[in-house]
Design a protein around this motif. Structure first.
Motif, PDB file in Angstrom:
ATOM      1  N   LEU A 144     -14.116  13.423   4.984  1.00 24.90           N
ATOM      2  CA  LEU A 144     -12.994  13.625   4.052  1.00 24.90           C
ATOM      3  C   LEU A 144     -11.645  13.639   4.763  1.00 24.90           C
ATOM      4  CD1 LEU A 144     -14.578  16.388   1.786  1.00 24.90           C
ATOM      5  CD2 LEU A 144     -14.301  13.965   1.241  1.00 24.90           C
ATOM      6  N   CYS A 145     -11.501  12.795   5.808  1.00 25.10           N
ATOM      7  CA  CYS A 145     -10.220  12.704   6.520  1.00 25.10           C
ATOM      8  C   CYS A 145      -9.176  12.055   5.611  1.00 25.10           C
ATOM      9  CB  CYS A 145     -10.390  11.904   7.807  1.00 25.10           C
ATOM     10  SG  CYS A 145      -8.881  11.765   8.779  1.00 25.10           S
ATOM     11  N   LYS A 146      -7.939  12.580   5.612  1.00 23.25           N
ATOM     12  CA  LYS A 146      -6.878  12.110   4.713  1.00 23.25           C
ATOM     13  C   LYS A 146      -5.878  11.178   5.390  1.00 23.25           C
ATOM     14  CE  LYS A 146      -8.392  14.604   1.274  1.00 23.25           C
ATOM     15  NZ  LYS A 146      -9.000  13.962   0.093  1.00 23.25           N
ATOM     16  N   ALA A 147      -6.040  10.910   6.683  1.00 20.14           N
ATOM     17  CA  ALA A 147      -5.075  10.060   7.398  1.00 20.14           C
ATOM     18  C   ALA A 147      -5.085   8.651   6.815  1.00 20.14           C
ATOM     19  CB  ALA A 147      -5.419  10.027   8.878  1.00 20.14           C
ATOM     20  N   LYS A 148      -3.890   8.117   6.534  1.00 17.87           N
ATOM     21  CA  LYS A 148      -3.800   6.782   5.954  1.00 17.87           C
ATOM     22  C   LYS A 148      -2.381   6.249   6.083  1.00 17.87           C
ATOM     23  CE  LYS A 148      -2.716   8.307   1.228  1.00 17.87           C
ATOM     24  NZ  LYS A 148      -3.095   8.199  -0.189  1.00 17.87           N
ATOM     25  N   VAL A 149      -2.230   4.965   5.768  1.00 15.53           N
ATOM     26  CA  VAL A 149      -0.927   4.318   5.701  1.00 15.53           C
ATOM     27  C   VAL A 149      -0.976   3.303   4.563  1.00 15.53           C
ATOM     28  CG1 VAL A 149      -1.498   2.463   7.315  1.00 15.53           C
ATOM     29  CG2 VAL A 149       0.890   3.158   7.049  1.00 15.53           C
ATOM     30  N   ALA A 150       0.169   3.127   3.873  1.00 17.63           N
ATOM     31  CA  ALA A 150       0.252   2.177   2.765  1.00 17.63           C
ATOM     32  C   ALA A 150       1.436   1.257   2.986  1.00 17.63           C
ATOM     33  CB  ALA A 150       0.384   2.907   1.437  1.00 17.63           C
ATOM     34  N   PHE A 151       1.205  -0.057   2.840  1.00 15.92           N
ATOM     35  CA  PHE A 151       2.251  -1.066   3.006  1.00 15.92           C
ATOM     36  C   PHE A 151       2.522  -1.705   1.644  1.00 15.92           C
ATOM     37  CE2 PHE A 151      -0.213  -1.004   6.971  1.00 15.92           C
ATOM     38  CZ  PHE A 151       0.777  -0.648   7.880  1.00 15.92           C
ATOM     39  N   LYS A 152       3.816  -1.816   1.295  1.00 13.85           N
ATOM     40  CA  LYS A 152       4.220  -2.436   0.031  1.00 13.85           C
ATOM     41  C   LYS A 152       5.098  -3.638   0.329  1.00 13.85           C
ATOM     42  CE  LYS A 152       6.721  -1.697  -4.300  1.00 13.85           C
ATOM     43  NZ  LYS A 152       7.575  -0.790  -5.098  1.00 13.85           N
ATOM     44  N   PHE A 153       4.860  -4.728  -0.411  1.00 16.33           N
ATOM     45  CA  PHE A 153       5.662  -5.929  -0.232  1.00 16.33           C
ATOM     46  C   PHE A 153       6.959  -5.807  -1.025  1.00 16.33           C
ATOM     47  CE2 PHE A 153       6.952 -10.178  -1.722  1.00 16.33           C
ATOM     48  CZ  PHE A 153       7.175 -10.793  -0.492  1.00 16.33           C
ATOM     49  N   CYS A 154       8.084  -6.015  -0.355  1.00 15.43           N
ATOM     50  CA  CYS A 154       9.405  -6.001  -0.986  1.00 15.43           C
ATOM     51  C   CYS A 154      10.038  -7.372  -0.804  1.00 15.43           C
ATOM     52  CB  CYS A 154      10.297  -4.927  -0.374  1.00 15.43           C
ATOM     53  SG  CYS A 154       9.687  -3.248  -0.616  1.00 15.43           S
ATOM     54  N   LEU A 155      10.406  -7.995  -1.912  1.00 12.69           N
ATOM     55  CA  LEU A 155      10.967  -9.337  -1.880  1.00 12.69           C
ATOM     56  C   LEU A 155      12.244  -9.368  -1.046  1.00 12.69           C
ATOM     57  CD1 LEU A 155      10.529 -12.206  -2.991  1.00 12.69           C
ATOM     58  CD2 LEU A 155      12.023 -11.590  -4.917  1.00 12.69           C
ATOM     59  N   GLY A 156      12.296 -10.318  -0.116  1.00 15.89           N
ATOM     60  CA  GLY A 156      13.466 -10.469   0.732  1.00 15.89           C
ATOM     61  C   GLY A 156      13.458  -9.583   1.963  1.00 15.89           C
ATOM     62  N   THR A 157      12.519  -8.639   2.009  1.00 18.93           N
ATOM     63  CA  THR A 157      12.462  -7.720   3.159  1.00 18.93           C
ATOM     64  C   THR A 157      11.195  -7.906   3.959  1.00 18.93           C
ATOM     65  OG1 THR A 157      13.742  -6.095   1.913  1.00 18.93           O
ATOM     66  CG2 THR A 157      12.560  -5.306   3.875  1.00 18.93           C
TER      67      THR A 157
END
Length: 650
Positions: free
Chosen positions: A74-87
């Protein structure tokens, strides 16, 4: 090195590579947990710790005997990547804290992220696979080359998995890839020959191939050909059927080979037809075993070729065919061997001696001996005295030796592409040995034992092995034989020799020209090998000098950036390209010729043991003491003969 919210990456690959690099340094594994898409574009990607979640347990199913542990906590470590137009891709969520200990430094090499097979590993594993080296030994060699297990960055499991991927790539397409490769060789060199047949389902059933060097060797040494089949060389159980002879060194030389799905007369006939068509001429004598299909094929296709049976196979069966009262008769074996194996006996003398032996030992009415005598012209040396050099090959042992040689280079689970690769490696080794002996002959002078001009002339035309064999005969004959007369008939020189028994012998020597073929050398392959040689020469020279090693690495990096501008990125396509380079071709989506069905042949099952083999097996088996009779033997109280005899008396 640590991710932070708001951090921007140009591509999704850059983002995942960065986070995985951070995970390696900290000491935990990762895996992708989910994503969101708009068409083909990934808008969200979640990467979590590999110990995220918990193990699912199904209480309705009975508990399995195999105990399996779980890494989930039940480890909570994570990362989330979101696509942003132009960036690009932006870090929107980042949880750094873990609820478990990080991997220790000495254990980091076992992490999944660190167990990657990079291009160096892939090339090394592929080279070992080409040399028929298994995964376990490949892993051991890899650890030695890289300086220890800590630097390998993979385990033997990854090596096995990569070998599995190599085989999986050609699954269902290996027959087509083999034919494509042979077609490419034919386009490069017109002297290369191949032919094949498929059944009604489009599956390969027959294949024959021969390269220019094999053709050249056939025209030099192909008067006598030994033909034998062998099994367990490929996963389809196709029968490997090489044509073998002897070169001027007395060593086996391969003239061509075939793969067959059936051992019958039509299959052998087809193979013989392609062989004769390829060589332009049939052999003068062919040696096979007593297979009926081979005999029918030789009679129908090789019309002008003398057919000889393997003497060893026939004489080996003698013990099995003898009656029980003659099994241990050593005089019979000596008389029979002296009668059969002698090359100085006339056919009339052989027949007379044979009948005397049959009458003396009561074998006149023995069916097997009668059959062998009826077919005596196929195997007794007395009936091949008129054939020049017939004593060179009297058995198929040269073929069996060559079959054993080829089996050292291949394995029974090989697909057709791997089999052909191993066959070519074995052929290269055979030809390299032949060249080594030729080099030895050209750079040494044999020692003469007499002042005979015949011996001196023989030392200039025979190879070292051939001269040693004939030198003893010359030394013995120098005082016992005289030349009566010589004559010439067309291209044949005839010598009449009188021996010490006042018997005249006629010796003929035929002089004829040999045809040669051109051999094309692949310049790209030669340059690639030279490059490898240059690299290892420099690497060995600067070993231990840190400054020179750094300078050499800098030169390699500059050269790589100049030749390969974008650098090397390991991806699925790169791995596919590496596998294609290993096989030398790519698996096409459109397949005209499918792999053969797994065939069932005489050699695919377990052969029943003969009486002799059963007796030898029982003799080699350690004895044990019987509890009833007290004797040491191959029986116990349950099958003791003495107890059974007592019971019969009662």
């Amino acid at each position: 090195m640590k991710p932070h919210i708001g951090q921007v990456f140009q591509t999704l690959d850059d983002a995942t590579v960065f986070y995985n690099k951070y995970a390696r340094q900290v000491g935990f594994d990762t895996h992708k947990h989910g994503s969101k898409r708009v068409g083909d574009l990934v808008t969200w990607l979640y990467v979590v710790c590999s110990r995220e979640g918990e193990k699912r347990v199904n209480y309705k199913q009975p508990e399995t005997k195999r105990r399996r542990s779980s890494r989930k906590c039940l480890c909570k470590a994570k990362v989330a990547f979101k696509f942003c137009l132009g960036t690009g891709y932006v870090v929107k969520q980042f949880e750094e804290r873990h609820n478990h200990d990080m991997v220790h430094l000495r254990h980091k090499r076992f992490m999944r992220l660190n167990r990657n097979i990079d291009p160096v590993h892939q090339k090394f594993i592929a080279d070992c696979a080409s040399a028929n080296i298994g995964p376990t030994l490949t892993f051991s060699l890899l650890s030695e080359v890289l300086g220890g297990l800590d630097y390998v960055r993979c385990t033997v499991v990854e090596v096995r998995n990569y070998r599995r991927d190599l085989r999986a790539y050609v699954d269902g397409a290996d027959a087509q890839m083999v034919l494509n490769d042979m077609k490419r060789k034919k386009e490069i060199c017109s002297s290369f020959t191949y032919d094949f047949e498929v059944n009604s389902k489009g599956r390969l059933t027959r294949l024959f191939w021969c390269d220019p060097i094999a053709k050249h060797n056939y025209h030099l040494y192909g008067d006598i050909v030994s033909f034998d089949t062998t099994y367990s060389t490929n996963r389809y159980c196709m029968i490997f059927s090489p044509f073998t002879g002897k070169d001027n060194q007395g060593r086996p030389v391969t003239f061509g080979a075939g793969l067959l799905s059936k051992e019958n007369a039509p299959s052998f006939g087809w193979l013989f037809e392609k062989f004769v068509k390829c060589m332009g001429a049939a052999p003068k004598l062919i040696i096979t075993d007593q297979d009926l299909g081979m005999k029918v094929a030789v009679d129908s296709v090789l019309v002008d070729t003398r057919h000889r049976w393997c003497m060893w196979h026939i004489m080996f069966k003698v013990v099995e065919k003898l009656p029980k009262n003659q099994l241990h008769n050593e005089d019979l074996k000596k008389d029979l061997n002296k009668c059969v194996w002698s090359e100085l006996t006339d056919p009339e003398e052989f027949e007379e001696t044979w009948h005397e032996i049959m009458e003396k030992y009561g074998l006149t009415n023995n069916e097997w001996f009668s059959t062998m005598f009826a077919n005596r012209k196929f195997w007794v040396p007395a009936y091949f005295r008129d054939f020049p050099m017939s004593s060179l090959i009297k058995t198929t042992s040269v073929s069996e030796s060559q079959n054993s040689f080829f089996k050292r280079y291949t394995k029974s689970r090989c697909n057709l592409v791997e089999f052909l690769m191993h066959y070519n490696n074995a052929l290269d080794a055979q030809r390299s040995n032949s060249n080594r002996f030729e080099y030895h002959d050209s750079n040494t002078t044999p020692m003469l034992k007499t002042n005979s001009a015949l011996e001196r002339h023989a030392s200039t035309i025979y190879s070292d092995g051939g001269f040693k064999a004939i030198q003893e005969e010359i030394e013995e004959a120098i005082d016992c034989c005289t030349m009566v007369k010589t004559s010439n008939e067309d291209d044949t020189e005839i010598y009449v020799i009188n021996d010490k028994f006042s018997k005249d012998w006629s010796v003929s020597y035929s002089v004829s020209g040999d045809s040669y073929v051109s051999i094309i050398i692949d310049s790209a392959t030669q340059e690639w090998r030279d490059m490898h040689g240059d690299y290892f020469e420099v690497a060995q020279t600067i070993k231990g000098n840190v400054d020179q090693i750094r300078a050499f690495r800098q030169i390699i990096a500059e050269g790589k950036s100049e030749i390969i501008a974008e650098g090397i990125v390991l991806s699925i396509s790169d791995k596919r390209q590496m596998i294609e380079n290993f096989y030398g071709s790519q698996a096409h989506s459109e397949i005209d010729v499918h792999p053969p069905d797994v065939v069932k042949t005489k050699g695919s099952g377990r052969r029943p043991l003969t009486r002799l083999e059963q007796a030898m097996k029982m003799k080699a088996k350690p004895g044990r003491k019987c509890a009833e009779c007290g004797e040491v033997g191959n029986h116990d109280a349950r099958n003791c003969k003495k107890i059974k005899e007592k019971q019969k008396i009662k």
